[in-house]
Design a protein around this motif. Sequence first.
Motif, PDB file in Angstrom:
ATOM      1  N   GLY A 140     -10.264   2.625  13.518  1.00  0.00           N
ATOM      2  CA  GLY A 140      -9.184   3.432  12.931  1.00  0.00           C
ATOM      3  C   GLY A 140      -8.834   2.957  11.535  1.00  0.00           C
ATOM      4  O   GLY A 140      -9.637   2.302  10.859  1.00  0.00           O
ATOM      5  N   ALA A 141      -7.635   3.293  11.111  1.00  0.00           N
ATOM      6  CA  ALA A 141      -7.178   2.897   9.778  1.00  0.00           C
ATOM      7  C   ALA A 141      -6.668   1.463   9.828  1.00  0.00           C
ATOM      8  O   ALA A 141      -5.753   1.151  10.589  1.00  0.00           O
ATOM      9  CB  ALA A 141      -6.060   3.829   9.319  1.00  0.00           C
ATOM     10  N   PHE A 193      -5.472  -2.103   7.612  1.00  0.00           N
ATOM     11  CA  PHE A 193      -4.945  -2.562   6.325  1.00  0.00           C
ATOM     12  C   PHE A 193      -4.628  -4.047   6.364  1.00  0.00           C
ATOM     13  O   PHE A 193      -4.251  -4.579   7.408  1.00  0.00           O
ATOM     14  CB  PHE A 193      -3.678  -1.789   5.961  1.00  0.00           C
ATOM     15  N   LEU A 224       0.850   6.616   5.306  1.00  0.00           N
ATOM     16  CA  LEU A 224      -0.169   5.838   6.009  1.00  0.00           C
ATOM     17  C   LEU A 224       0.272   5.643   7.452  1.00  0.00           C
ATOM     18  O   LEU A 224       1.443   5.392   7.711  1.00  0.00           O
ATOM     19  CB  LEU A 224      -0.316   4.447   5.379  1.00  0.00           C
ATOM     20  N   PRO A 249      -1.266   3.221   9.996  1.00  0.00           N
ATOM     21  CA  PRO A 249      -2.307   2.262  10.348  1.00  0.00           C
ATOM     22  C   PRO A 249      -2.511   2.153  11.867  1.00  0.00           C
ATOM     23  O   PRO A 249      -1.565   2.312  12.634  1.00  0.00           O
ATOM     24  CB  PRO A 249      -1.764   0.925   9.810  1.00  0.00           C
ATOM     25  N   ASP A 250      -3.758   1.914  12.255  1.00  0.00           N
ATOM     26  CA  ASP A 250      -4.032   1.545  13.643  1.00  0.00           C
ATOM     27  C   ASP A 250      -4.005   0.032  13.786  1.00  0.00           C
ATOM     28  O   ASP A 250      -3.717  -0.497  14.846  1.00  0.00           O
ATOM     29  CB  ASP A 250      -5.408   2.090  14.058  1.00  0.00           C
ATOM     30  N   ARG A 285      -7.595   3.983  -4.944  1.00  0.00           N
ATOM     31  CA  ARG A 285      -8.889   3.602  -4.347  1.00  0.00           C
ATOM     32  C   ARG A 285      -9.458   2.367  -5.032  1.00  0.00           C
ATOM     33  O   ARG A 285      -9.413   2.234  -6.247  1.00  0.00           O
ATOM     34  CB  ARG A 285      -9.881   4.755  -4.447  1.00  0.00           C
ATOM     35  N   LYS A 331     -15.549  -1.853   3.484  1.00  0.00           N
ATOM     36  CA  LYS A 331     -14.885  -2.061   4.770  1.00  0.00           C
ATOM     37  C   LYS A 331     -15.011  -3.519   5.220  1.00  0.00           C
ATOM     38  O   LYS A 331     -16.102  -4.075   5.220  1.00  0.00           O
ATOM     39  CB  LYS A 331     -15.495  -1.143   5.826  1.00  0.00           C
TER      40      LYS A 331
END
Lengths: 158, 753, 286
Positions: free
Chosen positions: C21-22, C24, C41, C43-44, C153, C158
Amino acid sequence: MSGVHVSTTINGDPVEFVCNADEPLLDVLRDRLGLTGAKEGCGTGDCGACSVTVNGRLVCSCLVLGAEVGGAAIETIEGMATGDQLHPLQKNFISHAALQCGICTPGFLIAAKALLDKNPDPSEEEIRFGLAGNLCRCTGYDKIVRAVQATAKEMRGA
Amino acid sequence: MPLDTHFTNQVFKSVGTRPLRPDGIDKVTGRARYGADYNAPGQLIALVLRSPHAHARIKKIDTSKAEKLAGVKAIITSADLPDLTGDDRGMKDTLENCMARDKVLYDGHAVAAVAAIDATTARKALKLIKVDYEVLPHVTDLDEALKPDAPVIHSHIFTSGVTPKPTKPSNNNRRSEYGHGNVEEGFKQADVIVERTFKTEQTHQGYIEPHACVANVSPDGQGELWVCTQGHFVYRNQCAMLLGMDVSKLRVTASEIGGGFGGKTHIWTEPLALALSRKANRPVKLTMTREEVFRASGPTSSTSIDVRIGAKKDGAITAAHAVLRYQGGAFPATWADFGAQTSFACYDLKNVKSEAIEVIVNRPKVAAYRAPSAPMAAFAVESVVDELARKIGMDVVDFRIKNAAKQGTQSSYGPVYGPIGIGPTLEAAKNHPHMKAPLGKNQGRGMACGFWFNFGGQTCVDMNVTPDGSVTVAVGTIDVGGSRASIGLMAAEELGVPFDQVRVVIADTSSLGHNDMTDGSRGTFSTGMATIAAARNAIKVLCERAAKMWDIPEDAVVWENGTAKPAGANAGSFPPLTMREIAEGAGNTGGPIAGHNEMVADGAGVSFATHICDIEVDPETGASKVKRYTVIQDAGKAIHPSYVEGQYQGGAAQGIGWALNEEYIYGKDGRLQNAGFLDYRIPVCSDLPFIDTVILEIPNPNHPYGVRGVGETSIVPPLAAVANAVSNATGVRMTHVPMSPPRILKAISAHKG
Amino acid sequence: MRYEAPDSIKAAATMLAKEKGAAFVLAGGTDLLVKMKGGFLEPDLVVDIKRIKGMYDIKKSAVGFRIGAAVPGVALGENAALVKAWPGVVEAANLIGSKQVQGRCTMVGNMCNASPAADSVPALIAAGAKVAIVGPKGKRTIPVDQVAVSPGRTSLKKGEIIEAILLPARPAKSGDAYLRFIPRTEMDIAVVSAGVNLELDAKGVIKDARVSLGAVAATVLLVPAAAKAIIGSKLDAAALEKLAAACSAACKPIDDKRGTIEFRTKVAGVLARRAVMIAYSRAGGK
């Protein structure tokens, strides 16, 4: 969502709580621990009404996660007076009429204390920039700055 | 016993002193309870779904998925708030503003609300509500909204106040006119005429506490509401009407209020919380986020104003004319009327005309903001007055003094003035050291005057003498800036007891008769008046009881220095009885001792102020910094001078923010782009200097102590005072507020050519 | 959302890399939490790197300074050696937000937020700073101006985490400075900004310079033409004029709620001129 279990210290007292992983410290203080002295004026770090210190650092509690503060030492407005003795800043805010509606007052007191802890003899400019992260819409800041000046003088014993 | 409200000159013991405010300790320790600081057992958390569109037809709202989410207890749309407003168009608009019906009218307009077991669940539920919109053309600029090809927001609005009555609906809701004499004749007599057009952008009250409430409605039709408000009785009356409740069944308790400035004189989400609570049969807490506060509560009008003033070479104004266009947001209002009425109120004019044009745009419903509508009018008029004085070659203060209104002047909005403070504030400005202080490089000085009506209104006070002789005063006006202290001082003064023998509380709506809101600078004026009356009533009872205790006639007892005394030698010889002694014996002399008063507090004295501002402008960046600021204002009588100063300073700071950096910025899509304190820039501590204050006391003849309201006038002159200062620093007349750095730099560049 | 606070940078990188998932990184959180509050946002996974050893350290060595990713703004200002060597960088970082925000915000976060208006970034780019990156495939080092690629960005892949900022040692007769324009005196985002780092020769002539501009393009700009305008000069009026013109010419700004194209273009030159004069004076130039 599974809760995060946190052990921490608030105003010198050991405290444990369970919070959501994405829950700001401000919500933990207000909604879980009943410490409603810190206020949410914006929730985005722009008004300073939720100011507390974490390990001696002044922060906006809306920009800290409850999950982060395990093992930390947190100070809130509820811990500023000692028993029935108000902190000199608290006394001077009242005697200098440095509050009108009072919603920003806890944040100002926490920020002003952090300022004076670091700099016992601040100039007017240092006070104004030191408190620039706290919004007040009632006073025009005049009496707040004067109350902080008077406190600094009093605490220096001058 | 009706109160003799005439001013009586007297030597005060309590009034005019500066005791510590009674709510001080609660507020410096974090204990004071504001709107969001209260929780009810078993409460749900409510959130509101808001329109992302500036103007759209609601085709369908599908809540079925959200209703199925575990933990969701109630969802409401406009269908849950049937229109019970009858012929009351104003309340119908309020209802429609609280929850959109067939159309959304601005970005942020509420379309549905959810109550769930916690905020996380409520947030999820909002995402599951599907609203099908037909997006319509929108208009957010008021001058654009008046153009013939502008999208028409309401099909039922035909401009009122014009003949012939229009045949087509438009966004021009209302036209009205104030003044006297013949302006065209007046302009013919003028040697010099200055004419300019001004624009002011929309600003928000910017109270630090977002709106918050806890509602609790039971199936038997009884309800309670805890809420931050400037007027809990008005909130009660309006909410009860929209919910179809008996007014008596809804008890409203006001929290401490974290700033209002007019923004908390209107209901916003409170009816939604009540409706959710009724549907769920659970207490419901609803707190607006800061973003919601900006998008869907408050703001004041944006304006465009034409001003034309003519004068003879000797400085006498011969004619003054203004056309003032104000937008009220998405609903009809009368904000332009306030602008028109106040525009020339500082001056004694033979020929004056103010035309008000009220405009509807796709922005949030405008709310009162501290002396609503007056600052923009003063900005335009005082800018032209300044320019005119300079063109004639007269000192800007002398020019104003020459033309200032005085006792007996027929005001531009109608009434004839009694004793007023405009002349004295100008004289004080002329003699103030600030006016003579040297200016540095790139600095300019500006000054301006301002006026506000002040209001009185319905008021009700209960005063109870407790068994130990101390006194409680229950009032119905919200304490927004220290009025518990000022009311306590007046009670102490009248009773002749020390300030700390009096405790003032704000009663809930079931414990006191109706009170109008804390608005119009009326709190200390009107509740003070009712408190004086209640105290005089209580004194009458105290004297009766003393008479009983002494067994002498009632009229043989007088009240002096907080004690009952025999009126003279013939009345008998008794040592004075204190409040405590009389109160302790009350059980044997007729029961509890109290004084009450219910009144319409007429005679609010008008208020004037003159401000002086020094500013420094960086000619390369357009950055400006206020270097010195002085407020001179007539208070009538300053009850607690520290909090009078606080009102002067606070209003000035708000006005400075408005003048320099605060503005609503809408995108082409009709959405508000700066709904937060980061980009809606209210002044921070380092932006401002100390703000000097001078309190003048020209007694209001219609108040026993001479009190005039002091809360609002201080925001009226700053826009003009700052603009005149910037204009003098740069040599370019500034006509668009806020004077943000890009606007100042652009004006300087254009001037250089 | 899950919250993790691993005690090694490798573990942190692995968690981020594995998350479907997302995900951060959380250091100061002064951008992340604001975006979460606004619903921008969701986040997961949030990986808090503050419990990793070294993240709070400022280390001085012969080659310069290594500043851990979680060092808050206020701690930069408390480090006397860093303030002496890189006053412009520290001033820039200390301009972010309020005193409250300074208690949390980090330069790495400022950089990874990838806003063209980030205060610390123009100063770091002018300083020639680099960042040390740790990722699933090992470590790499890149210059600061290669971190942000467009608004919001970054070039990080990742699982990659910036673990430190590397500032070079301060040469003799050199100095830096940073100025920004904001409408208020505090609490605003830069409308336009300029960072300068320059070095003088023995005679006080500028022999090397880097000039960068913030909030005038999609990313912070390094403006070689501006540097060229002052190299070889002692900041005479003509050189300053050329510098300002070069800065204005390099601007590709937008009109937005914070400023106009016209304003940004004009003020970029003004700020660069003023910042260069401060840096020149700090370098010992007269």
